[in-house]
Motif scaffolding. Structure first.
Motif, PDB file in Angstrom:
ATOM      1  N   GLN A 142       0.803  -1.295  -0.033  1.00 54.42           N
ATOM      2  CA  GLN A 142       0.011   0.010  -0.046  1.00 54.42           C
ATOM      3  C   GLN A 142       0.798   1.405  -0.048  1.00 54.42           C
ATOM      4  O   GLN A 142       0.541   2.285  -0.598  1.00 54.42           O
ATOM      5  CB  GLN A 142      -0.779   0.023   1.254  1.00 54.42           C
ATOM      6  CG  GLN A 142      -1.874  -1.249   1.252  1.00 54.42           C
ATOM      7  CD  GLN A 142      -2.868  -1.236  -0.049  1.00 54.42           C
ATOM      8  OE1 GLN A 142      -3.374  -0.150  -0.493  1.00 54.42           O
ATOM      9  NE2 GLN A 142      -2.681  -2.449  -0.748  1.00 54.42           N
ATOM     10  N   LEU A 146       2.446   1.733  -3.519  1.00 54.54           N
ATOM     11  CA  LEU A 146       1.503   2.180  -4.368  1.00 54.54           C
ATOM     12  C   LEU A 146       1.038   3.494  -4.126  1.00 54.54           C
ATOM     13  O   LEU A 146       0.766   4.284  -5.335  1.00 54.54           O
ATOM     14  CB  LEU A 146      -0.098   1.177  -4.156  1.00 54.54           C
ATOM     15  CG  LEU A 146       0.169  -0.056  -4.677  1.00 54.54           C
ATOM     16  CD1 LEU A 146      -1.133  -0.905  -4.218  1.00 54.54           C
ATOM     17  CD2 LEU A 146       0.197  -0.105  -6.104  1.00 54.54           C
ATOM     18  N   ARG A 147       0.971   4.146  -3.076  1.00 52.98           N
ATOM     19  CA  ARG A 147       0.974   5.472  -2.922  1.00 52.98           C
ATOM     20  C   ARG A 147       1.891   6.313  -3.331  1.00 52.98           C
ATOM     21  O   ARG A 147       1.458   7.460  -3.959  1.00 52.98           O
ATOM     22  CB  ARG A 147       0.755   5.667  -1.190  1.00 52.98           C
ATOM     23  CG  ARG A 147      -0.511   5.462  -0.407  1.00 52.98           C
ATOM     24  CD  ARG A 147      -0.623   5.896   0.837  1.00 52.98           C
ATOM     25  NE  ARG A 147       0.241   5.576   1.911  1.00 52.98           N
ATOM     26  CZ  ARG A 147      -0.007   4.186   2.394  1.00 52.98           C
ATOM     27  NH1 ARG A 147      -1.111   3.427   2.137  1.00 52.98           N
ATOM     28  NH2 ARG A 147       0.826   3.959   3.106  1.00 52.98           N
ATOM     29  N   HIS A 190       3.159   5.627  -6.126  1.00 53.34           N
ATOM     30  CA  HIS A 190       3.117   5.330  -7.662  1.00 53.34           C
ATOM     31  C   HIS A 190       1.663   5.623  -8.147  1.00 53.34           C
ATOM     32  O   HIS A 190       1.435   5.092  -9.223  1.00 53.34           O
ATOM     33  CB  HIS A 190       3.696   4.197  -8.092  1.00 53.34           C
ATOM     34  CG  HIS A 190       5.221   4.044  -7.791  1.00 53.34           C
ATOM     35  ND1 HIS A 190       5.552   3.333  -6.633  1.00 53.34           N
ATOM     36  CD2 HIS A 190       6.356   4.195  -8.480  1.00 53.34           C
ATOM     37  CE1 HIS A 190       6.979   3.472  -6.545  1.00 53.34           C
ATOM     38  NE2 HIS A 190       7.492   3.898  -7.593  1.00 53.34           N
ATOM     39  N   ARG A 191       1.056   6.236  -7.233  1.00 55.49           N
ATOM     40  CA  ARG A 191      -0.288   6.213  -7.360  1.00 55.49           C
ATOM     41  C   ARG A 191      -0.858   6.781  -8.764  1.00 55.49           C
ATOM     42  O   ARG A 191      -1.844   6.593  -9.318  1.00 55.49           O
ATOM     43  CB  ARG A 191      -1.259   6.767  -6.496  1.00 55.49           C
ATOM     44  CG  ARG A 191      -1.190   8.306  -6.322  1.00 55.49           C
ATOM     45  CD  ARG A 191      -1.806   8.916  -4.736  1.00 55.49           C
ATOM     46  NE  ARG A 191      -1.470  10.477  -4.668  1.00 55.49           N
ATOM     47  CZ  ARG A 191      -0.511  10.440  -3.737  1.00 55.49           C
ATOM     48  NH1 ARG A 191       0.145   9.582  -3.209  1.00 55.49           N
ATOM     49  NH2 ARG A 191       0.049  11.701  -3.453  1.00 55.49           N
ATOM     50  N   ARG A 204      -2.201   1.178 -10.356  1.00 58.73           N
ATOM     51  CA  ARG A 204      -3.230   0.957  -9.432  1.00 58.73           C
ATOM     52  C   ARG A 204      -3.487  -0.364  -9.419  1.00 58.73           C
ATOM     53  O   ARG A 204      -3.295  -1.184 -10.483  1.00 58.73           O
ATOM     54  CB  ARG A 204      -4.354   1.593  -9.361  1.00 58.73           C
ATOM     55  CG  ARG A 204      -5.184   1.640 -10.504  1.00 58.73           C
ATOM     56  CD  ARG A 204      -6.523   2.417 -10.323  1.00 58.73           C
ATOM     57  NE  ARG A 204      -7.372   2.244 -11.512  1.00 58.73           N
ATOM     58  CZ  ARG A 204      -8.516   1.394 -11.286  1.00 58.73           C
ATOM     59  NH1 ARG A 204      -8.748   0.636 -10.363  1.00 58.73           N
ATOM     60  NH2 ARG A 204      -9.311   1.370 -12.440  1.00 58.73           N
TER      61      ARG A 204
END
Length: 192
Positions: A121, A124-125, A127-128, A132
């Motif tokens: 998570q 991902l933040r 590389h948002r 996704r």
């Protein structure tokens, strides 16, 4: 999963966007490779039975993979553990496959706990804007076409064959996946 129909509909929507080249759509998953051979049906002469040796002690490693839904490109890596570090490494490979491409990347995964891990998570933040995850319905392997690719690997490499060492098994799987990754049309034929 009570949201199965809605999630399956959304997958069809993602397929349409991928076919129109609006997004990069990948299906990702992990496969166990183990010294204990996978046993499957095979042709034998009548009255004869093929002997498949097994190890005294089993050993495991893992393959992480992601197949592009429309291009057939394949990102993969072998890893000693089935953990979120290996999954993050796979996501990094997927991201590196599209440098300077402004289109978003959607990676479809199942609900295995490593896909939800806090470290994933956090990754991902950061590389948002580029990538996704989209989570499949619970217990829906038929909606993940990379499962067919894993079946293809097993049929061609590990089924009914005993590798005496993990190094030999891993080398055989890596050689097969390297060859497969050079043939996007074959990958598309398997996952499409």
């Amino acid at each position: 999963d009570p949201r199965y129909a809605a999630k399956a509909r959304y997958l069809r929507y993602l397929h349409g966007r991928a076919r129109r080249a609006q997004i990069h759509l990948y299906y990702a998953d992990e496969m166990d490779i183990e010294l204990l051979p996978t046993i499957s049906g095979r042709w034998m002469r009548r009255g004869q039975q093929t002997q498949v040796d097994t190890p005294g002690q089993n050993a495991k490693q893992y393959v992480y993979g992601a197949a592009h839904y429309t291009l057939g490109t394949l990102c993969w890596l072998t890893w000693a553990h089935k953990d979120n570090a290996g999954f993050r490494q796979l996501l990094s490979q997927v991201l590196a496959s599209h440098p300077n491409d402004p289109r978003p990347i959607v990676v479809v995964v199942d609900n295995y706990r490593i896909h939800w891990a806090q470290a994933v998570q956090a990754w991902l933040r950061s590389h948002r804007l580029q990538l996704r995850l989209y989570f499949l319905p619970t217990y829906a392997p038929r909606l993940n076409p990379i499962e067919r690719l894993w079946h293809h690997v097993r049929r061609n490499v590990t089924d009914n064959f005993f590798f005496r060492t993990m190094r030999r098994l891993r080398s055989a799987v890596e050689a097969f996946l390297t060859q497969l990754a050079r043939s996007p049309a074959v990958v598309l034929g398997i996952v499409a």
